[in-house]
Design a protein around this motif. Sequence first.
Motif, PDB file in Angstrom:
ATOM      1  N   SER A 164       9.345  -3.652   8.290  1.00 30.33           N
ATOM      2  CA  SER A 164       9.225  -3.607   9.742  1.00 30.33           C
ATOM      3  C   SER A 164       8.335  -2.454  10.187  1.00 30.33           C
ATOM      4  O   SER A 164       7.529  -2.596  11.102  1.00 30.33           O
ATOM      5  N   ALA A 165       8.472  -1.308   9.516  1.00 27.94           N
ATOM      6  CA  ALA A 165       7.655  -0.151   9.869  1.00 27.94           C
ATOM      7  C   ALA A 165       6.175  -0.428   9.619  1.00 27.94           C
ATOM      8  O   ALA A 165       5.315  -0.085  10.447  1.00 27.94           O
ATOM      9  N   LEU A 166       5.869  -1.062   8.483  1.00 26.25           N
ATOM     10  CA  LEU A 166       4.469  -1.372   8.182  1.00 26.25           C
ATOM     11  C   LEU A 166       3.911  -2.404   9.155  1.00 26.25           C
ATOM     12  O   LEU A 166       2.745  -2.327   9.571  1.00 26.25           O
ATOM     13  N   VAL A 167       4.743  -3.382   9.531  1.00 26.90           N
ATOM     14  CA  VAL A 167       4.308  -4.376  10.520  1.00 26.90           C
ATOM     15  C   VAL A 167       4.025  -3.703  11.854  1.00 26.90           C
ATOM     16  O   VAL A 167       3.036  -3.995  12.531  1.00 26.90           O
ATOM     17  N   ASN A 168       4.889  -2.745  12.239  1.00 27.34           N
ATOM     18  CA  ASN A 168       4.688  -2.021  13.494  1.00 27.34           C
ATOM     19  C   ASN A 168       3.442  -1.145  13.469  1.00 27.34           C
ATOM     20  O   ASN A 168       2.890  -0.808  14.523  1.00 27.34           O
ATOM     21  N   LEU A 169       3.003  -0.785  12.259  1.00 31.88           N
ATOM     22  CA  LEU A 169       1.769  -0.011  12.125  1.00 31.88           C
ATOM     23  C   LEU A 169       0.522  -0.891  12.198  1.00 31.88           C
ATOM     24  O   LEU A 169      -0.605  -0.383  12.157  1.00 31.88           O
ATOM     25  N   GLY A 170       0.737  -2.195  12.273  1.00 33.68           N
ATOM     26  CA  GLY A 170      -0.396  -3.095  12.452  1.00 33.68           C
ATOM     27  C   GLY A 170      -0.745  -3.958  11.267  1.00 33.68           C
ATOM     28  O   GLY A 170      -1.678  -4.763  11.333  1.00 33.68           O
ATOM     29  N   TYR A 171       0.010  -3.829  10.176  1.00 34.78           N
ATOM     30  CA  TYR A 171      -0.262  -4.658   8.995  1.00 34.78           C
ATOM     31  C   TYR A 171       0.407  -6.024   9.160  1.00 34.78           C
ATOM     32  O   TYR A 171       1.440  -6.150   9.817  1.00 34.78           O
ATOM     33  N   GLY A 172      -0.175  -7.044   8.561  1.00 30.01           N
ATOM     34  CA  GLY A 172       0.405  -8.375   8.615  1.00 30.01           C
ATOM     35  C   GLY A 172       1.650  -8.453   7.751  1.00 30.01           C
ATOM     36  O   GLY A 172       1.818  -7.678   6.801  1.00 30.01           O
ATOM     37  N   LEU A 173       2.530  -9.397   8.076  1.00 26.80           N
ATOM     38  CA  LEU A 173       3.772  -9.537   7.322  1.00 26.80           C
ATOM     39  C   LEU A 173       3.540  -9.817   5.838  1.00 26.80           C
ATOM     40  O   LEU A 173       4.198  -9.210   4.984  1.00 26.80           O
ATOM     41  N   PRO A 174       2.621 -10.715   5.463  1.00 30.32           N
ATOM     42  CA  PRO A 174       2.393 -10.936   4.024  1.00 30.32           C
ATOM     43  C   PRO A 174       1.955  -9.670   3.304  1.00 30.32           C
ATOM     44  O   PRO A 174       2.420  -9.371   2.208  1.00 30.32           O
ATOM     45  N   GLN A 175       1.047  -8.886   3.946  1.00 30.54           N
ATOM     46  CA  GLN A 175       0.577  -7.645   3.333  1.00 30.54           C
ATOM     47  C   GLN A 175       1.712  -6.630   3.213  1.00 30.54           C
ATOM     48  O   GLN A 175       1.863  -5.949   2.197  1.00 30.54           O
ATOM     49  N   ALA A 176       2.524  -6.544   4.271  1.00 28.71           N
ATOM     50  CA  ALA A 176       3.647  -5.602   4.246  1.00 28.71           C
ATOM     51  C   ALA A 176       4.658  -5.976   3.168  1.00 28.71           C
ATOM     52  O   ALA A 176       5.165  -5.119   2.443  1.00 28.71           O
ATOM     53  N   ASN A 177       4.954  -7.272   3.054  1.00 27.09           N
ATOM     54  CA  ASN A 177       5.888  -7.728   2.015  1.00 27.09           C
ATOM     55  C   ASN A 177       5.395  -7.363   0.627  1.00 27.09           C
ATOM     56  O   ASN A 177       6.135  -6.868  -0.222  1.00 27.09           O
ATOM     57  N   THR A 178       4.107  -7.650   0.376  1.00 27.17           N
ATOM     58  CA  THR A 178       3.530  -7.369  -0.938  1.00 27.17           C
ATOM     59  C   THR A 178       3.530  -5.883  -1.241  1.00 27.17           C
ATOM     60  O   THR A 178       3.855  -5.459  -2.360  1.00 27.17           O
ATOM     61  N   ALA A 179       3.202  -5.072  -0.228  1.00 30.26           N
ATOM     62  CA  ALA A 179       3.145  -3.626  -0.426  1.00 30.26           C
ATOM     63  C   ALA A 179       4.523  -3.054  -0.730  1.00 30.26           C
ATOM     64  O   ALA A 179       4.683  -2.229  -1.644  1.00 30.26           O
ATOM     65  N   VAL A 180       5.525  -3.473   0.004  1.00 33.90           N
ATOM     66  CA  VAL A 180       6.881  -2.956  -0.228  1.00 33.90           C
ATOM     67  C   VAL A 180       7.442  -3.471  -1.557  1.00 33.90           C
ATOM     68  O   VAL A 180       8.190  -2.769  -2.231  1.00 33.90           O
ATOM     69  N   ALA A 181       7.062  -4.689  -1.939  1.00 33.58           N
ATOM     70  CA  ALA A 181       7.476  -5.197  -3.244  1.00 33.58           C
ATOM     71  C   ALA A 181       6.931  -4.310  -4.354  1.00 33.58           C
ATOM     72  O   ALA A 181       7.638  -3.970  -5.313  1.00 33.58           O
TER      73      ALA A 181
END
Length: 206
Positions: A164-181
């Motif tokens: 959620s924090a990465l999405v709020n920073l402007g990243y897309g959900l797929p990118q945020a999911n992959t990064a946190v994974a």
Amino acid sequence: MIGKLKGVVDTVAEDHLILDVHGVGYLVHCSARTLRDLPRTGEAASLVIETHVREDMIRLYGFGSEAERDWFRLLLTVQGIGSKIALAVLSTLRPSELAQAVTLADKTMIARAQGVGPRVATRIVTELKDKVPGGGLSADMGLPAIAGDAAIVGEGGPVADAISALVNLGYGLPQANTAVAGAMRAAGEAATTETLIRLGLKELAK
């Protein structure tokens, strides 16, 4: 097509139940988890239904939630996965747990399901990892779409908070999911939200 049934639980078997709807008994195939969560025989129940029609038969599959039904549909898109295996996976993993396993590429978690070996688990992860985050599916499936939605690992867990924090920073959900994974793989399951955000940003900067 039948999309939902409300009636009275008549009979519960190992892999199905008969739901009495105004005197008509519908035979509905379900996961073991859905069957366990049913009310007792003689009590009212409501099931989300997936109807499969063939030339020689009509088969009904019942689910306790739309999220479970949506995962059933997704699992059937995987090569070599039929309804029996799909229900076995859903018997072992809740929708949120399956979302976690796919997002984090946790093949071992998926392979816990009866009849699912390492090869099948690998296919599930490989073929669904891009479909789930980018497929417009609801947060009820265990994937947070915006801050505050259901968490991947329990409500309000570090993984969901970091995404959620990465999405709020402007990243897309797929990118945020992959990064946190990737951050989870590096830091381990005990990682805090702050650690996952920091490592996630490093993953995004690669």
